[in-house]
Design a protein around this motif. Structure first.
Motif, PDB file in Angstrom:
ATOM      1  N   UNK A   1      45.372  83.741  61.131  1.00  0.00           N
ATOM      2  CA  UNK A   1      44.667  83.903  62.414  1.00  0.00           C
ATOM      3  C   UNK A   1      43.930  85.232  62.432  1.00  0.00           C
ATOM      4  N   UNK A   2      42.698  85.188  62.973  1.00  0.00           N
ATOM      5  CA  UNK A   2      41.916  86.395  63.223  1.00  0.00           C
ATOM      6  C   UNK A   2      41.448  86.391  64.667  1.00  0.00           C
ATOM      7  N   UNK A   3      41.750  87.442  65.426  1.00  0.00           N
ATOM      8  CA  UNK A   3      41.448  87.495  66.871  1.00  0.00           C
ATOM      9  C   UNK A   3      40.620  88.735  67.150  1.00  0.00           C
ATOM     10  N   UNK A   4      39.607  88.568  67.970  1.00  0.00           N
ATOM     11  CA  UNK A   4      38.749  89.716  68.317  1.00  0.00           C
ATOM     12  C   UNK A   4      39.486  90.696  69.219  1.00  0.00           C
ATOM     13  N   UNK A   5      40.343  90.201  70.106  1.00  0.00           N
ATOM     14  CA  UNK A   5      41.111  91.069  71.018  1.00  0.00           C
ATOM     15  C   UNK A   5      42.488  90.447  71.215  1.00  0.00           C
ATOM     16  N   UNK A   6      43.477  90.838  70.373  1.00  0.00           N
ATOM     17  CA  UNK A   6      44.812  90.215  70.468  1.00  0.00           C
ATOM     18  C   UNK A   6      45.478  90.415  71.822  1.00  0.00           C
ATOM     19  N   UNK A   7      45.122  91.492  72.526  1.00  0.00           N
ATOM     20  CA  UNK A   7      45.744  91.739  73.837  1.00  0.00           C
ATOM     21  C   UNK A   7      45.198  90.808  74.918  1.00  0.00           C
ATOM     22  N   UNK A   8      43.978  90.295  74.721  1.00  0.00           N
ATOM     23  CA  UNK A   8      43.345  89.465  75.746  1.00  0.00           C
ATOM     24  C   UNK A   8      43.463  87.981  75.464  1.00  0.00           C
TER      25      UNK A   8
ATOM     26  N   UNK B   1      47.264  80.945  74.939  1.00  0.00           N
ATOM     27  CA  UNK B   1      46.316  80.697  76.016  1.00  0.00           C
ATOM     28  C   UNK B   1      45.528  79.410  75.814  1.00  0.00           C
ATOM     29  N   UNK B   2      45.670  78.782  74.688  1.00  0.00           N
ATOM     30  CA  UNK B   2      44.944  77.545  74.395  1.00  0.00           C
ATOM     31  C   UNK B   2      45.846  76.369  74.733  1.00  0.00           C
ATOM     32  N   UNK B   3      45.455  75.516  75.693  1.00  0.00           N
ATOM     33  CA  UNK B   3      46.288  74.367  76.046  1.00  0.00           C
ATOM     34  C   UNK B   3      46.483  73.429  74.855  1.00  0.00           C
TER      35      UNK B   3
ATOM     36  N   UNK C   1      44.968  81.886  84.588  1.00  0.00           N
ATOM     37  CA  UNK C   1      46.040  82.750  84.103  1.00  0.00           C
ATOM     38  C   UNK C   1      46.100  83.986  84.985  1.00  0.00           C
ATOM     39  N   UNK C   2      47.272  84.187  85.585  1.00  0.00           N
ATOM     40  CA  UNK C   2      47.431  85.348  86.463  1.00  0.00           C
ATOM     41  C   UNK C   2      46.517  85.314  87.670  1.00  0.00           C
ATOM     42  N   UNK C   3      46.182  84.124  88.134  1.00  0.00           N
ATOM     43  CA  UNK C   3      45.308  83.996  89.299  1.00  0.00           C
ATOM     44  C   UNK C   3      43.842  84.112  88.981  1.00  0.00           C
ATOM     45  N   UNK C   4      43.480  84.280  87.684  1.00  0.00           N
ATOM     46  CA  UNK C   4      42.085  84.414  87.277  1.00  0.00           C
ATOM     47  C   UNK C   4      41.661  83.168  86.513  1.00  0.00           C
ATOM     48  N   UNK C   5      40.533  82.547  86.863  1.00  0.00           N
ATOM     49  CA  UNK C   5      40.075  81.363  86.124  1.00  0.00           C
ATOM     50  C   UNK C   5      39.427  81.763  84.790  1.00  0.00           C
ATOM     51  N   UNK C   6      39.672  80.908  83.772  1.00  0.00           N
ATOM     52  CA  UNK C   6      39.102  81.151  82.443  1.00  0.00           C
ATOM     53  C   UNK C   6      38.518  79.843  81.919  1.00  0.00           C
ATOM     54  N   UNK C   7      37.559  80.024  81.000  1.00  0.00           N
ATOM     55  CA  UNK C   7      37.003  78.909  80.248  1.00  0.00           C
ATOM     56  C   UNK C   7      37.510  79.019  78.807  1.00  0.00           C
ATOM     57  N   UNK C   8      38.151  77.938  78.348  1.00  0.00           N
ATOM     58  CA  UNK C   8      38.653  77.899  76.967  1.00  0.00           C
ATOM     59  C   UNK C   8      37.906  76.789  76.244  1.00  0.00           C
ATOM     60  N   UNK C   9      37.250  77.122  75.117  1.00  0.00           N
ATOM     61  CA  UNK C   9      36.523  76.140  74.335  1.00  0.00           C
ATOM     62  C   UNK C   9      36.931  76.232  72.864  1.00  0.00           C
TER      63      UNK C   9
ATOM     64  N   UNK D   1      37.722  77.510  65.457  1.00  0.00           N
ATOM     65  CA  UNK D   1      37.449  78.632  66.358  1.00  0.00           C
ATOM     66  C   UNK D   1      37.671  78.271  67.833  1.00  0.00           C
ATOM     67  N   UNK D   2      38.125  79.281  68.590  1.00  0.00           N
ATOM     68  CA  UNK D   2      38.336  79.122  70.036  1.00  0.00           C
ATOM     69  C   UNK D   2      37.702  80.309  70.762  1.00  0.00           C
ATOM     70  N   UNK D   3      37.135  80.030  71.921  1.00  0.00           N
ATOM     71  CA  UNK D   3      36.626  81.120  72.769  1.00  0.00           C
ATOM     72  C   UNK D   3      37.451  81.172  74.042  1.00  0.00           C
ATOM     73  N   UNK D   4      37.463  82.341  74.644  1.00  0.00           N
ATOM     74  CA  UNK D   4      38.244  82.560  75.880  1.00  0.00           C
ATOM     75  C   UNK D   4      37.410  83.455  76.782  1.00  0.00           C
ATOM     76  N   UNK D   5      36.837  82.860  77.866  1.00  0.00           N
ATOM     77  CA  UNK D   5      35.904  83.597  78.721  1.00  0.00           C
ATOM     78  C   UNK D   5      36.421  83.625  80.152  1.00  0.00           C
ATOM     79  N   UNK D   6      36.401  84.795  80.757  1.00  0.00           N
ATOM     80  CA  UNK D   6      36.817  84.938  82.156  1.00  0.00           C
ATOM     81  C   UNK D   6      35.716  84.439  83.087  1.00  0.00           C
ATOM     82  N   UNK D   7      36.129  83.697  84.105  1.00  0.00           N
ATOM     83  CA  UNK D   7      35.203  83.207  85.141  1.00  0.00           C
ATOM     84  C   UNK D   7      35.413  83.938  86.458  1.00  0.00           C
ATOM     85  N   UNK D   8      35.980  85.135  86.404  1.00  0.00           N
ATOM     86  CA  UNK D   8      36.288  85.876  87.634  1.00  0.00           C
ATOM     87  C   UNK D   8      35.005  86.272  88.373  1.00  0.00           C
ATOM     88  N   UNK D   9      33.984  86.663  87.631  1.00  0.00           N
ATOM     89  CA  UNK D   9      32.732  87.046  88.278  1.00  0.00           C
ATOM     90  C   UNK D   9      32.106  85.861  89.000  1.00  0.00           C
TER      91      UNK D   9
END
Length: 523
Positions: free
Chosen positions: A125-132, A137-139, A169-177, A188-196
């Motif tokens: 596995x290679x992750x751009x931001x392991x903390x985020x 997080x992938x269903x 997650x944590x009350x914040x909506x995300x897009x997982x693709x 590959x998987x992406x994880x984008x916040x939809x909070x804005x």
């Protein structure tokens, strides 16, 4: 790889705004047309505003989310083609990590996770931001859809596709693709916040809510203005109808325009004009009838005076008359007296109808007055009087004598002895009860005992009475501000109850025929 498609949308997709709730006011009786108009206008405006706001919010929400996810997925797909596809079939962890960071660095604000396979078949596995972003997080449903190799057909050109899902997650909506390289390569998987986007949509919801509230207030004000415009002619019509009911038959409405309210005003004016004409005709006929009765009664008094003098002479000489003539003389005497009483009663009724009857008040002892009435007619032996001396009242003695003479005489004639007369007071009222012990008054006759010329037995229209006595008695009570009622006593007999104010000054000051006021147009 072909353009992405969405096989399923799960949590995080947002909820559509609910429809406006209907307010049910059960058991409330609407008494104000203005209130009902305001409520109806407000309900219609609220329904329209909520519906429009809900549709606008749903359309904008779908547009914002679709634009954001389309942009992110298109960029992610392009990055997978340009960078992930260039990796070796068995990339190292460092290569995956570097590629993921490059893809995330060029992306419009999302994290990237790449999964490759080592020589031994173990995943790397290679992750751009392991903390985020991690695989947690992938269903599972999305992982299964991404790794599911589909059969290539004429309608499906590629075995792997781009899939996406909205999560929270944590009350914040995300897009997982996610997707994977065809022919071997990393997944590959992406994880984008939809909070804005959520913030923007919340601002839109607040704006639409404020607009709905303003629309509701505006509709209420508009309804109030419309109600004022509509109800003003109705109020004028009601005021005109009230004036018409008070006897101001010259009342008319000003007519302007050609709408339904103008037609109603014209109809009212026509009805008022017709009513005024009919009332005027009836008043003229009634006045003519009263004048005829008054003139007739007045003209009869002169010959009656002469007849009365002659009958008195004949009555004095009755003992010396021929026995064949004596019955005729007695009949003439009795009928002359009866005619004299009838004429006097007609004169009295005429004065009441013409409104010329007036009170001559005096402070009297009621017991003495009633006793004098009974004594003058030689009824002392037939009447049981229950009256304490000292009960004072301010009234017209002559009219009280007329009332009592009619009530007691009626009880003696049609009731049964003994006749009981009771005098008492109730607060500021004088109450005199006249009761007999006869068979009582038939129920069908009771409502008519005070009617003029009404006699209980239609088969006996000829009697000593004129049918005016009780009517005159009641008129005399009314002119004092009181009344007379009649009822049957449960243990037998009838009872007449006279109620008079102890101080008749107010009745004397108030004229019976008050000026109804000037006639004219309704406001």
């Amino acid at each position: 790889m072909d353009p992405y498609r969405n096989p399923r949308r799960t949590a995080g997709g947002g909820a559509r705004p609910s429809a406006a709730k209907r307010v049910v006011l059960a058991g409330l009786r609407w008494t104000s047309l203005r209130l009902r108009l305001v409520v109806v206008f407000a309900a219609v405006a609220l329904t329209a505003a909520v519906s429009a706001s809900g549709i606008a919010y749903w359309l904008n929400r779908e547009a914002v989310l679709t634009r954001t996810q389309d942009s992110a997925l298109e960029d992610f797909q392009q990055e997978m083609q340009n960078r992930a596809a260039e990796l070796p079939l068995r990339p190292s962890e460092a290569e995956l990590q570097s590629t993921a960071e490059l893809m995330a660095g060029d992306s419009p604000g999302y994290s990237v996770l790449l999964i490759g396979t080592r020589d031994g078949g173990k995943p790397i596995v290679g992750v751009s931001d392991p903390d985020a972003f991690t695989m947690d997080d992938v269903p599972k449903s999305l992982q299964n859809a991404v790794n599911d190799k589909q059969k290539v057909t004429s309608g499906n050109k590629y075995p792997y596709h781009v899939f996406w899902q909205r999560v929270e997650r944590g009350g914040t909506p995300y897009l997982v693709g996610g997707t994977r390289i065809i022919g071997g390569g990393p997944t590959g998987y992406l994880f984008k916040s939809l909070d804005q986007e959520r913030t923007d949509l919340n601002s839109l919801a607040w704006s639409l809510g404020i607009a709905t509230a303003l629309a509701l207030v505006g509709s209420a004000l508009l309804a109030h203005a419309a109600a004022t415009t509509v109800l003003k002619p109705v109020q004028r019509l009601g005021e005109a109808a009230r004036q018409l009911g008070e006897g101001r038959f010259g009342t008319r409405l000003r007519v302007s325009g050609g709408d339904e309210l103008a037609d109603l005003s014209r109809t009212f004016n026509k009805a008022a004009e017709s009513l005024q004409k009919k009332v005027a005709d009836m008043s003229a006929r009634e006045e003519s009838s009263r004048r005829f009765v008054a003139d007739m009664s007045h003209e009869l008094r002169t010959p009656l005076t002469a007849l009365t003098a002659v009958t008195e002479v004949l009555e004095d000489e009755a003992d010396s008359l021929d026995p064949m003539i004596a019955p005729a003389v007695a009949l003439v005497v009795s009928e002359t007296r009866r005619l004299n009483v009838l004429v006097e009663n007609l004169m009295e009724v005429t004065r009441f109808d013409a409104g010329t009857a007036r009170l001559v008040l005096d402070d009297v002892d009621v017991a003495d007055q009633v006793t004098a009435c009974i004594d003058a007619r030689a009824w002392l032996d037939a009447v049981d009087l229950d009256a304490e001396r000292g009960i004072m009242a301010r009234l017209d003695p002559r009219r009280l004598d007329v009332i009592m003479a009619n009530l007691i005489g009626n009880a003696l004639k049609h009731g049964g002895s003994p006749v009981r007369v009771a005098v008492r007071t109730e607060d500021d009222w004088l109450v005199i009860e006249v009761r007999d012990h006869g068979p009582g008054i038939p129920e069908d006759v009771l409502p008519h005992v005070f009617d003029r010329f009404y006699k209980a037995s239609a088969s006996r229209p000829r009697s000593e009475g004129s049918g005016l006595g009780l009517s005159i008695a009641r008129e005399n009570a009314h002119i004092h501000g009181g009344d007379i009622t009649a009822a049957n006593v449960p243990d037998g007999g009838a009872m007449f109850v006279l109620r008079l104010p102890r101080d008749g000054a107010e009745a004397a000051e108030g004229d019976r025929d008050q000026d109804p006021g000037e006639e004219g147009d309704a406001p």
